[in-house]
Design an enzyme around this catalytic site. Structure first.
Site, mmCIF file in Angstrom:
data_model
loop_
_atom_site.group_PDB
_atom_site.id
_atom_site.type_symbol
_atom_site.label_atom_id
_atom_site.label_comp_id
_atom_site.label_asym_id
_atom_site.label_seq_id
_atom_site.Cartn_x
_atom_site.Cartn_y
_atom_site.Cartn_z
ATOM 1 N N SER A 186 46.138 35.180 25.891
ATOM 2 C CA SER A 186 44.821 35.019 26.543
ATOM 3 C C SER A 186 44.556 33.544 26.832
ATOM 4 O O SER A 186 43.680 33.219 27.629
ATOM 5 C CB SER A 186 43.693 35.523 25.645
ATOM 6 O OG SER A 186 44.109 36.603 24.883
ATOM 7 N N THR A 214 51.467 38.945 20.238
ATOM 8 C CA THR A 214 51.448 39.880 19.095
ATOM 9 C C THR A 214 52.812 40.051 18.457
ATOM 10 O O THR A 214 52.922 40.178 17.231
ATOM 11 C CB THR A 214 50.927 41.258 19.585
ATOM 12 O OG1 THR A 214 49.587 41.089 20.020
ATOM 13 C CG2 THR A 214 50.960 42.297 18.486
ATOM 14 N N ASP A 261 48.205 32.879 21.721
ATOM 15 C CA ASP A 261 47.785 34.213 22.131
ATOM 16 C C ASP A 261 47.796 34.115 23.654
ATOM 17 O O ASP A 261 47.271 33.143 24.218
ATOM 18 C CB ASP A 261 46.360 34.498 21.612
ATOM 19 C CG ASP A 261 45.918 35.915 21.915
ATOM 20 O OD1 ASP A 261 45.888 36.279 23.112
ATOM 21 O OD2 ASP A 261 45.612 36.652 20.973
ATOM 22 N N ASP A 282 48.763 40.441 26.980
ATOM 23 C CA ASP A 282 47.535 40.357 27.791
ATOM 24 C C ASP A 282 47.759 39.712 29.158
ATOM 25 O O ASP A 282 47.207 40.172 30.154
ATOM 26 C CB ASP A 282 46.439 39.594 27.037
ATOM 27 C CG ASP A 282 45.864 40.429 25.892
ATOM 28 O OD1 ASP A 282 46.072 41.656 25.895
ATOM 29 O OD2 ASP A 282 45.208 39.845 25.005
ATOM 30 N N CYS A 300 42.816 50.014 43.818
ATOM 31 C CA CYS A 300 43.528 51.173 43.261
ATOM 32 C C CYS A 300 44.788 50.716 42.542
ATOM 33 O O CYS A 300 45.379 49.690 42.890
ATOM 34 C CB CYS A 300 43.922 52.139 44.378
ATOM 35 S SG CYS A 300 42.527 52.653 45.371
ATOM 36 N N THR A 343 44.419 45.985 46.865
ATOM 37 C CA THR A 343 43.577 47.167 46.634
ATOM 38 C C THR A 343 43.109 47.255 45.183
ATOM 39 O O THR A 343 43.836 46.867 44.267
ATOM 40 C CB THR A 343 44.309 48.467 47.045
ATOM 41 O OG1 THR A 343 43.457 49.575 46.742
ATOM 42 C CG2 THR A 343 45.637 48.643 46.325
HETATM 43 N N1 ASP Z 1 46.259 39.110 22.561
HETATM 44 C C1 ASP Z 1 47.681 39.303 22.444
HETATM 45 C C2 ASP Z 1 48.376 38.355 23.405
HETATM 46 O O1 ASP Z 1 48.326 38.586 24.571
HETATM 47 C C3 ASP Z 1 48.019 40.709 22.749
HETATM 48 C C4 ASP Z 1 49.487 41.049 22.722
HETATM 49 O O2 ASP Z 1 50.362 40.248 22.600
HETATM 50 O O3 ASP Z 1 49.773 42.245 22.844
HETATM 51 O O4 ASP Z 1 48.948 37.394 22.979
#
Ligand code: ASP
Length: 357
Positions: free
Chosen positions: A62, A15, A60, A93, A292, A290
């Site tokens: 992801s 981002t 990105d 991410d 948690c 965990t």
């Molecule tokens: N989807 C974006 C990424 O991980 C989210 C971010 O950068 O905050 O590249």
């Protein structure tokens, strides 16, 4: 000429450098030019000189995978004599995974490595990108933190201790079981007692670990697909049949997100599930962390502990640290089941309790 505090910015995407497109936010190829025009080393004596290198393709986060971690590690490894440190611009991410993976892969490094990103792009008027980038550069160029750290929203955290805990707040990362590496306000005060570089080198030598040379692994990985690693989250009602199908012999390591202190259904109540795990532990490393956010696995606390099913303790490691440590020990170091098991329970780079220095 080598400039002593020069920093290399590695722009991987995320981002921080994105722009709005008809499909939504996507990485902007021109972001490095925007950084160059917007942030000038001359404006502030503390701002180090920097070069910028863009990864191809920009991602990105992801879409990040272990091959991308290798690429970043390789760039750092090849440039470690030319720069004081590295600021990695990355999506939030999977930032905690990359920070953890690089922590293991670059263990023993003498340079500063700071990974950062933002929740709102640099291109927007109100953003957290500019501050995160500028502070990361200033810390990287002026201080000595020879490890992989994550900077976000005025917090400098040990990379392999981090996890993303908020999808929208600027304060998006936490290090639930380890204190921040610095107090950051008007002044920046490093907490030197948390610096682990000396301790780390001792641990690596004691455990006879090889320093990762990413270039060699590139060659290796062309011939073979990376080893399979998986994550299994326990939930009430999880079936033995699912576990049997999920943890096959091809899977080399599984991080089990267990209840509380490392608990799960017991043999007397769910013998099928117990047997499925026990059988899997014969061929696969099963390690419990965990579910948690805070605290640690203690496999001797409860009768319902997963220890009897052949599961070992991940202590207070984050899920991200446990996954990337498995990847590092199995795919990068090439160790067998028993060696991986013994090292998974040992602190290697400050990723788990027993190491505060
Ligand atoms: N989807 C974006 C990424 O991980 C989210 C971010 O950068 O905050 O590249």
């Amino acid at each position: 000429m080598t400039v002593l505090n020069k920093v290399l910015i590695i722009y991987t995407g995320g981002t921080i450098g994105m722009m709005q497109t008809p499909k939504g936010y996507e990485p902007d190829q021109n972001f490095p030019d925007k950084i160059r025009t917007d942030i000038s080393p001359i404006e502030d004596a503390q701002m180090p000189e920097f070069d910028i290198l863009s990864m191809d393709p920009l991602l990105d986060s992801s879409n990040m995978n272990p091959q991308n971690w290798d690429k970043i590690a390789k760039i750092i490894d090849e440039n470690r004599r030319k720069y004081k440190g590295f600021v990695i611009l990355h999506g939030t991410d999977t930032m905690a995974y990359t920070a953890s993976a690089l922590g293991f892969m670059l263990s023993g490094i003498n340079n500063n490595v700071i990974i950062t990103g933002s929740q709102v792009p640099f291109s927007r008027l109100r953003n957290d990108a500019r501050e995160n980038l500028i502070s990361s550069l200033i810390i990287c160029g002026n201080y000595s933190i020879p490890e992989v750290a994550l900077y976000f929203n005025n917090k400098l955290l040990r990379g392999c201790r981090t996890t993303k805990t908020d999808a929208s707040a600027f304060d998006a990362f936490e290090s639930p079981n380890f204190p921040p590496l610095a107090d950051i306000g008007v002044d920046i005060n490093l907490k030197r007692q948390w610096s682990y570089s000396i301790h780390l080198k001792k641990e690596l030598i004691q455990n006879k670990l090889k320093r990762t040379k990413p270039i060699e692994y590139f060659r290796h990985e062309k011939q073979k697909t990376p080893d399979e690693i998986a994550v299994l989250k326990l939930f009430p009602g999880i079936s033995a049949r699912f576990v049997e199908h999920f943890i096959t012999e091809e899977v080399k390591g599984v991080v089990i997100e267990a209840y509380g202190a490392g608990n799960g259904p017991t043999k007397s109540v769910n013998p099928e599930l117990f047997t499925a795990l026990k059988n899997a532990s014969e061929h696969t490393v099963l390690i419990a962390v965990t579910q948690c956010l805070r605290g640690s696995v203690h496999l001797d606390s409860y009768a319902a502990s997963l220890k009897a099913a052949g599961v070992i303790s991940g202590h207070d490691m984050t899920l991200e640290a446990a996954v990337t440590k498995l990847y590092y020990l199995i795919s990068k170091q090439g160790y067998n089941l028993e060696k991986v098991k013994s090292l998974m329970e040992k602190n290697l780079i400050g990723e788990m309790e027993s190491s505060t220095n």
